[in-house]
Design an enzyme around this catalytic site. Structure first.
Site, mmCIF file in Angstrom:
data_model
loop_
_atom_site.group_PDB
_atom_site.id
_atom_site.type_symbol
_atom_site.label_atom_id
_atom_site.label_comp_id
_atom_site.label_asym_id
_atom_site.label_seq_id
_atom_site.Cartn_x
_atom_site.Cartn_y
_atom_site.Cartn_z
ATOM 1 N N LYS A 76 0.895 -1.204 0.140
ATOM 2 C CA LYS A 76 0.195 -0.008 -0.097
ATOM 3 C C LYS A 76 0.980 1.094 0.141
ATOM 4 O O LYS A 76 1.934 1.263 0.606
ATOM 5 C CB LYS A 76 -1.024 -0.026 1.268
ATOM 6 C CG LYS A 76 -2.034 0.917 1.093
ATOM 7 C CD LYS A 76 -2.948 0.727 2.321
ATOM 8 C CE LYS A 76 -4.130 1.930 2.257
ATOM 9 N NZ LYS A 76 -4.840 1.702 3.451
ATOM 10 N N SER A 153 -9.804 1.606 2.439
ATOM 11 C CA SER A 153 -8.864 2.265 1.542
ATOM 12 C C SER A 153 -7.782 1.562 0.963
ATOM 13 O O SER A 153 -7.165 2.085 -0.106
ATOM 14 C CB SER A 153 -8.155 3.492 2.429
ATOM 15 O OG SER A 153 -7.395 3.184 3.690
ATOM 16 N N SER A 178 -9.843 -0.723 6.651
ATOM 17 C CA SER A 178 -9.582 -0.675 5.214
ATOM 18 C C SER A 178 -8.991 -1.864 4.808
ATOM 19 O O SER A 178 -8.175 -1.747 3.425
ATOM 20 C CB SER A 178 -8.525 0.369 5.163
ATOM 21 O OG SER A 178 -9.122 1.686 5.043
HETATM 22 N N1 GLN Z 1 -13.435 4.218 6.153
HETATM 23 C C1 GLN Z 1 -12.620 4.455 7.310
HETATM 24 C C2 GLN Z 1 -12.226 5.848 7.195
HETATM 25 O O1 GLN Z 1 -12.316 6.708 6.391
HETATM 26 C C3 GLN Z 1 -11.531 3.508 7.295
HETATM 27 C C4 GLN Z 1 -10.512 3.815 6.584
HETATM 28 C C5 GLN Z 1 -8.981 2.871 7.086
HETATM 29 O O2 GLN Z 1 -9.042 2.114 7.546
HETATM 30 N N2 GLN Z 1 -7.957 3.538 6.523
HETATM 31 O O3 GLN Z 1 -11.824 6.356 7.911
#
Ligand code: GLN
Length: 477
Positions: A76, A153, A178
């Protein structure tokens, strides 16, 4: 013919039967051919070929060893790889070339991994669909349906894992879901460890009390292979746990006798009925195999986890983002005006819309006068939510729920969702993340040709139980 698994590939590569340079060339061609899906923010061709050459030499000198020997690994974008542009999907980090490897990268390299590139994501992890890509970045498309999201994400990681017709795993990251969310939308296995089990040294942070680096693979055993390779204590990360745990899948996995709690609230309102049905079908299969299934209610988590999470995540992220001032690293603008004017110019031009929203809301939640009412209150709520889980784990080995309330939505549907509606999509994944509990999402079936994920959560450092339950289910498919 059944595709070769990552474990089989590593075993074969160690014997020297695979020319790793040749194999890496072939894989890079496939990666470039997948360009229209936008899985990568950058491909590390030179690094991958250099590593492949070194590993070939190791084979020749009889020194081929390592859990990930020769295996193509994507990473990532928010995890630093030395010399490879690492931007966490944000224009504000344009041109940033880390001068060091994150601990997980150093570990993966030491185990023989070949790093093929940095995968696309929501800017700094701010999103559920990878549709909040930073300015100038592309949004990954679901390999099963181009009109649909990969999830976020860690969208590029999941998309690539599903797309790859060759052995491959991906190092990803979760703050509030994510890893599980994109794994669910793309039909792969996503493994999020206990908070602190994997070092975050070299992670471009989102929210420090929540961030966890984890893994993705096509199967439970592939994701655990990678997670085991990158886990472990690291004195460079002060939150790193000093624990050594092993969680390799059993040869013949079974859930017989396991006590599995079905989280009632995550099968009801707000959850697509087809998704609930598919998750229940899997649970019934485990029951038939001898697992002890009972429903459990987590009313506090169902009601308060989302608001508490978003206050904490935004408050912490807004302080983390303060360091992007256009002076030290990443984007610069022409120097003019006072420091404040310059700071505002750099940030206005280089942060995307969602990052700006979170800076504003997060700063508000921390302002004197509001800190008690929002941030500190959310932290207190968090303690109660953790205790609710602790009580549940007195009676159960693992808990289970659908990973996401819906299968991967179309981009045209996402556009119509307000930010609050998007945040609400994290209903089932946020609680375990807020509590720092390990969880794994695997595919449970298809709903109108799109994958539906099922998620198992265990108590702190009980990763082995997740592997047991998830691989037992996988074996029943
Ligand atoms: N959807 C969640 C957020 O927007 C989780 C994102 C994540 O785990 N990086 O914070």
């Amino acid at each position: 013919m059944k595709a070769q698994s990552a474990l089989e590939f590593v075993a074969e590569a160690r014997t020297g039967r695979i020319d790793l340079e040749e194999n890496t060339h072939k894989i890079l061609d496939k990666v470039f051919a997948s360009e229209k899906y936008n899985f990568f923010n950058s491909v590390s061709k030179d690094l991958a070929l250099h590593q492949a050459k070194e590993l070939n030499a190791k084979v020749k000198s009889g020194k081929a060893s390592g859990k990930l020997f020769g295996l193509p690994v994507s990473v990532k974008d928010c995890i630093c790889v030395k010399g490879i542009e690492s931007r966490a999907g944000s224009r504000i980090l344009s041109g940033y070339l880390p001068v060091f490897d994150a601990t997980v990268i150093a570990k993966a390299k030491a185990e023989g991994a070949i790093i093929i590139g940095k995968t696309s994501q929501d800017e700094f992890g701010f999103g559920t669909f990878s549709a909040n890509a930073g300015l100038g970045f592309k949004v990954p498309k679901n390999p099963l349906d181009f009109e649909r999201a990969c999830g976020g994400s860690s969208g590029g990681s999941a998309g690539m894992t599903a797309f790859a017709d060759f052995p491959h795993v991906s190092i990803s990251e979760s703050t509030g879901g994510s890893i599980a969310c994109p794994a669910s939308f793309c039909g792969v296995a996503g493994f999020t460890p206990t908070y602190g089990l994997v070092s975050r040294y070299g992670l471009i942070d989102y929210a420090n009390s929540l961030d966890k680096i984890g893994s993705m693979g096509k199967t439970v055993s592939e994701s655990s292979l990678l997670l085991e390779a990158i886990a472990g204590h690291d004195e460079k990360d002060s939150t790193s746990l000093n624990e050594k745990i092993s969680f390799s899948p059993a040869k013949s996995p079974s859930a017989k006798g396991m006590k599995i709690g079905v989280i009632k609230e995550f099968f009801g309102q707000g959850i697509n009925s087809g998704v609930s049905r598919i998750a229940w079908d899997s649970i019934k299969k485990l029951e038939k195999e001898g697992a002890k299934i009972r429903e459990i209610s987590l009313p506090l988590n169902a009601k308060y986890a989302i608001p508490a999470y978003y206050i904490i995540a935004m408050a912490e992220s807004s302080t983390n983002l303060a360091k992007y001032c256009g002076m030290r690293y990443g984007a610069h603008e022409s120097l003019s005006g006072s420091f404040n004017e310059y700071f505002s110019k750099v940030r206005s031009c280089n942060f995307g819309e969602e990052a700006k929203r979170r800076i504003l809301l997060g700063t508000f939640a921390r302002m004197s006068g509001f800190r008690d009412a929002y941030y500190l209150r959310a932290m207190k709520a968090r303690t109660r939510l953790i205790n609710e889980f602790k009580t549940a784990f007195k009676d159960f080995d693992v808990l289970v729920n659908p990973t996401m309330p819906v299968p991967a939505p179309k981009f045209s549907e996402i556009e119509k969702l307000s930010p609050i509606q998007q945040y609400a999509m994290d209903l089932c994944t946020v609680p375990a993340n807020l509590a720092g509990l390990p969880h794994i999402s695997i595919n449970a079936g298809l709903l109108q040709k799109m994958p539906v994920g099922i998620m198992f959560t265990a108590g702190h450092l009980q990763e082995e139980r997740l592997v047991q339950a998830a691989s037992a289910l996988e074996a029943l498919k």
